[in-house]
Design an enzyme around this catalytic site. Structure first.
Site, PDB file in Angstrom:
ATOM      1  N   ASP A  25       0.864  -1.281  -0.122  1.00  0.00           N
ATOM      2  CA  ASP A  25      -0.023  -0.096  -0.042  1.00  0.00           C
ATOM      3  C   ASP A  25       1.005   1.242  -0.015  1.00  0.00           C
ATOM      4  O   ASP A  25       1.877   1.159   0.412  1.00  0.00           O
ATOM      5  CB  ASP A  25      -1.081  -0.138   1.205  1.00  0.00           C
ATOM      6  CG  ASP A  25      -1.961   1.011   1.036  1.00  0.00           C
ATOM      7  OD1 ASP A  25      -2.225   1.446  -0.011  1.00  0.00           O
ATOM      8  OD2 ASP A  25      -2.434   1.340   2.062  1.00  0.00           O
ATOM      9  N   HIS A  42       2.020   3.615  -8.999  1.00  0.00           N
ATOM     10  CA  HIS A  42       1.913   2.011  -9.284  1.00  0.00           C
ATOM     11  C   HIS A  42       3.117   1.459 -10.169  1.00  0.00           C
ATOM     12  O   HIS A  42       3.579   0.437  -9.676  1.00  0.00           O
ATOM     13  CB  HIS A  42       0.485   1.581 -10.038  1.00  0.00           C
ATOM     14  CG  HIS A  42      -0.597   1.989  -9.241  1.00  0.00           C
ATOM     15  ND1 HIS A  42      -0.801   1.718  -7.855  1.00  0.00           N
ATOM     16  CD2 HIS A  42      -1.941   2.826  -9.658  1.00  0.00           C
ATOM     17  CE1 HIS A  42      -2.081   2.244  -7.536  1.00  0.00           C
ATOM     18  NE2 HIS A  42      -2.578   2.945  -8.433  1.00  0.00           N
ATOM     19  N   LEU A 136      11.314 -20.234  -5.135  1.00  0.00           N
ATOM     20  CA  LEU A 136      10.494 -19.324  -4.360  1.00  0.00           C
ATOM     21  C   LEU A 136       8.764 -19.492  -5.128  1.00  0.00           C
ATOM     22  O   LEU A 136       8.803 -19.416  -6.255  1.00  0.00           O
ATOM     23  CB  LEU A 136      10.668 -17.776  -4.576  1.00  0.00           C
ATOM     24  CG  LEU A 136       9.546 -16.784  -4.097  1.00  0.00           C
ATOM     25  CD1 LEU A 136       9.404 -16.771  -2.574  1.00  0.00           C
ATOM     26  CD2 LEU A 136       9.895 -15.201  -4.408  1.00  0.00           C
TER      27      LEU A 136
HETATM   28  C1  IPE Z   1      -5.499  -2.776  -0.057  1.00  0.00           C
HETATM   29  O1  IPE Z   1      -5.031  -1.438  -0.224  1.00  0.00           O
HETATM   30  C2  IPE Z   1      -5.470  -3.440  -1.472  1.00  0.00           C
HETATM   31  C3  IPE Z   1      -4.076  -3.822  -1.977  1.00  0.00           C
HETATM   32  C4  IPE Z   1      -2.775  -3.348  -1.613  1.00  0.00           C
HETATM   33  C5  IPE Z   1      -4.083  -4.471  -3.299  1.00  0.00           C
HETATM   34  P1  IPE Z   1      -6.105  -0.303  -0.416  1.00  0.00           P
HETATM   35  O2  IPE Z   1      -5.426   1.032  -0.514  1.00  0.00           O
HETATM   36  O3  IPE Z   1      -7.129  -0.850  -1.402  1.00  0.00           O
HETATM   37  O4  IPE Z   1      -6.951  -0.511   1.013  1.00  0.00           O
HETATM   38  P2  IPE Z   1      -7.752   0.637   1.880  1.00  0.00           P
HETATM   39  O5  IPE Z   1      -8.988   0.578   0.828  1.00  0.00           O
HETATM   40  O6  IPE Z   1      -6.822   1.744   2.161  1.00  0.00           O
HETATM   41  O7  IPE Z   1      -8.336  -0.426   2.811  1.00  0.00           O
HETATM   42  C1  IPE Z   2      -1.801   0.325  -3.224  1.00  0.00           C
HETATM   43  O1  IPE Z   2      -1.657   1.488  -3.365  1.00  0.00           O
HETATM   44  C2  IPE Z   2      -1.930  -0.291  -4.687  1.00  0.00           C
HETATM   45  C3  IPE Z   2      -3.261  -0.712  -4.871  1.00  0.00           C
HETATM   46  C4  IPE Z   2      -4.323  -1.012  -4.218  1.00  0.00           C
HETATM   47  C5  IPE Z   2      -3.558  -1.281  -6.249  1.00  0.00           C
HETATM   48  P1  IPE Z   2      -2.607   2.593  -3.236  1.00  0.00           P
HETATM   49  O2  IPE Z   2      -3.083   3.106  -4.751  1.00  0.00           O
HETATM   50  O3  IPE Z   2      -3.787   2.156  -2.379  1.00  0.00           O
HETATM   51  O4  IPE Z   2      -1.917   3.803  -2.559  1.00  0.00           O
HETATM   52  P2  IPE Z   2      -2.617   4.730  -1.550  1.00  0.00           P
HETATM   53  O5  IPE Z   2      -3.224   4.082  -0.582  1.00  0.00           O
HETATM   54  O6  IPE Z   2      -3.486   5.652  -2.192  1.00  0.00           O
HETATM   55  O7  IPE Z   2      -1.317   5.707  -1.231  1.00  0.00           O
HETATM   56 MG    MG Z   3      -4.155   2.318  -0.498  1.00  0.00          MG
END
Ligand code: IPE
Ligand code: IPE
Ligand code: MG
Length: 260
Positions: A25, A42, A136
Site C-alpha cells: 500500500d 503504481h 520461491l
Molecule cells: C489494499 O489497499 C489492497 C491492495 C494493496 C491491493 P487499499 O489501498 O485498497 O486498502 P484500503 O482501501 O485503504 O483499505
Molecule cells: C496500493 O497503493 C496499490 C493498490 C491498491 C493497487 P494505493 O493505490 O492504495 O496507494 P494509496 O493508499 O492511495 O497511497
Molecule cells: Mg491504499
C-alpha cells in the site's frame, strides 16, 4: 556495501519465515508527494515488487504472497483500474524470463475471470512458463478478497453436501482450508502492510489467524531490502505462542525440556 551478507548480518538465517504476505500500500501517496499521477506511483511500485521478489528468493523464503489488486479496488476510477490492468499485463510479460531464471513459480489467487482477456492471457503465459520452477512460490493476488474466497469455499462445500459427497458433520477446518485458493500453501508466518494504515482490508482473513503482523509507514515504492530486513528482524524478536504459555513454547523449542 549493501550486499545480502551485510544487510542480513543481524538476522538468524535459520529462522527466516517460510511464508511472507504483503499488503503493498501507498503507491498513490508516493505519487502525490511528487505531484505525479497515481498510475506513476503504481509503476514505481512494480520496482519494489521486483526487488522484494528477488530478495525473498535470495533469502530462501518459500512463499511470497502479494496483494496486488483487491475485489474492492474495482471501485476505483476506471482510468486508474485500466492503468493498473495494463501495468499488470506489461509487468508479467517483461518479468517472466527473469522469474524463470531465478526459479520463481507464479501462482494466481483471486477472481482472475474478472480481469481483461489480454491480461489473463499474459498472466496465464507467465504461470505456465514458471510451472516447472522449484524455488520461491510467488502468489499474486488479483481481484482477491478474503470474503470472496470464503464465500466460494462455503458454496463448494454446500454443493458437495447437496451431491451427497459430504455430510455437514464432516466439515472440518481442513475441509474448509482445502477449498481456499491457498489450499496447498502454509499459512503466512508474517504479514506486512506498508503505507501506514493498520488494517487488513479483506486479505487472507482465515490464513492470518496466527500470523505476526507488521505495519510500517514506509510507502510501497520506498520499501527496499533494508525495510524488509527490518520487518524480518521484528518477526524474529517475537514469541509465537499459538495459545500456549511462554514456558510451554520454550520447552517445545528445547527437546530436553518437558511441558508442564
Ligand atoms: C489494499 O489497499 C489492497 C491492495 C494493496 C491491493 P487499499 O489501498 O485498497 O486498502 P484500503 O482501501 O485503504 O483499505
Ligand atoms: C496500493 O497503493 C496499490 C493498490 C491498491 C493497487 P494505493 O493505490 O492504495 O496507494 P494509496 O493508499 O492511495 O497511497
Ligand atoms: Mg491504499
Amino acid at each position: 556495501m549493501n550486499d545480502i551478507a551485510t544487510l542480513t548480518k543481524d538476522l538468524d538465517l535459520a529462522r527466516i519465515p517460510a511464508h511472507v504476505a504483503i499488503i503493498m500500500d501507498g503507491n498513490g501517496r508516493w505519487a502525490r508527494q511528487r505531484a505525479m499521477m497515481r498510475s506513476e506511483g503504481h509503476a514505481e511500485g512494480v520496482n519494489s515488487v521486483n526487488r522484494i521478489t528477488r530478495f525473498s528468493s535470495d533469502l530462501g523464503i518459500k512463499y511470497l504472497t502479494l496483494y496486488a489488486f483487491s475485489t474492492e479496488n474495482w471501485k476505483r476510477p476506471q482510468a486508474e483500474v485500466d492503468a493498473l490492468m495494463h501495468l499488470i499485463g506489461w509487468t508479467i510479460r517483461k518479468e517472466t524470463p527473469d522469474l524463470v531464471k531465478n526459479n520463481v513459480k507464479i501462482h494466481l489467487l483471486g477472481e482472475i475471470e474478472r480481469l481483461p482477456e489480454s491480461v489473463r492471457q499474459d498472466l496465464e503465459a507467465g504461470r505456465e512458463a514458471t510451472e516447472h520452477c522449484t524455488g520461491l512460490n510467488l502468489n499474486i493476488c488479483l481481484s482477491y478478497s478474503s470474503r470472496w474466497e470464503l464465500t466460494n469455499a462455503a458454496r463448494k462445500l454446500a454443493e458437495k453436501v447437496k451431491r451427497g459427497e459430504l455430510s455437514p458433520e464432516d466439515i472440518t477446518e481442513e475441509s474448509i482450508q482445502a477449498e481456499l485458493s491457498t489450499a496447498d500453501i502454509p499459512d503466512p508466518d508474517l504479514l506486512i502492510r506498508t503505507g501506514g494504515e493498520e488494517r487488513i482490508s479483506n486479505f487472507l482473513l482465515w490464513q492470518c489467524a496466527y500470523s505476526e503482523l507488521y505495519f510500517t509507514p514506509v510507502l510501497w515504492p520506498d520499501f527496499d531490502n533494508e525495510a524488509f530486513v527490518e520487518a524480518l528482524r521484528s518477526f524474529q524478536n517475537r514469541e509465537r505462542r499459538f495459545g500456549m504459555t511462554s514456558d510451554q513454547v520454550k520447552a517445545n523449542d528445547n527437546p530436553h525440556n518437558t511441558i508442564d
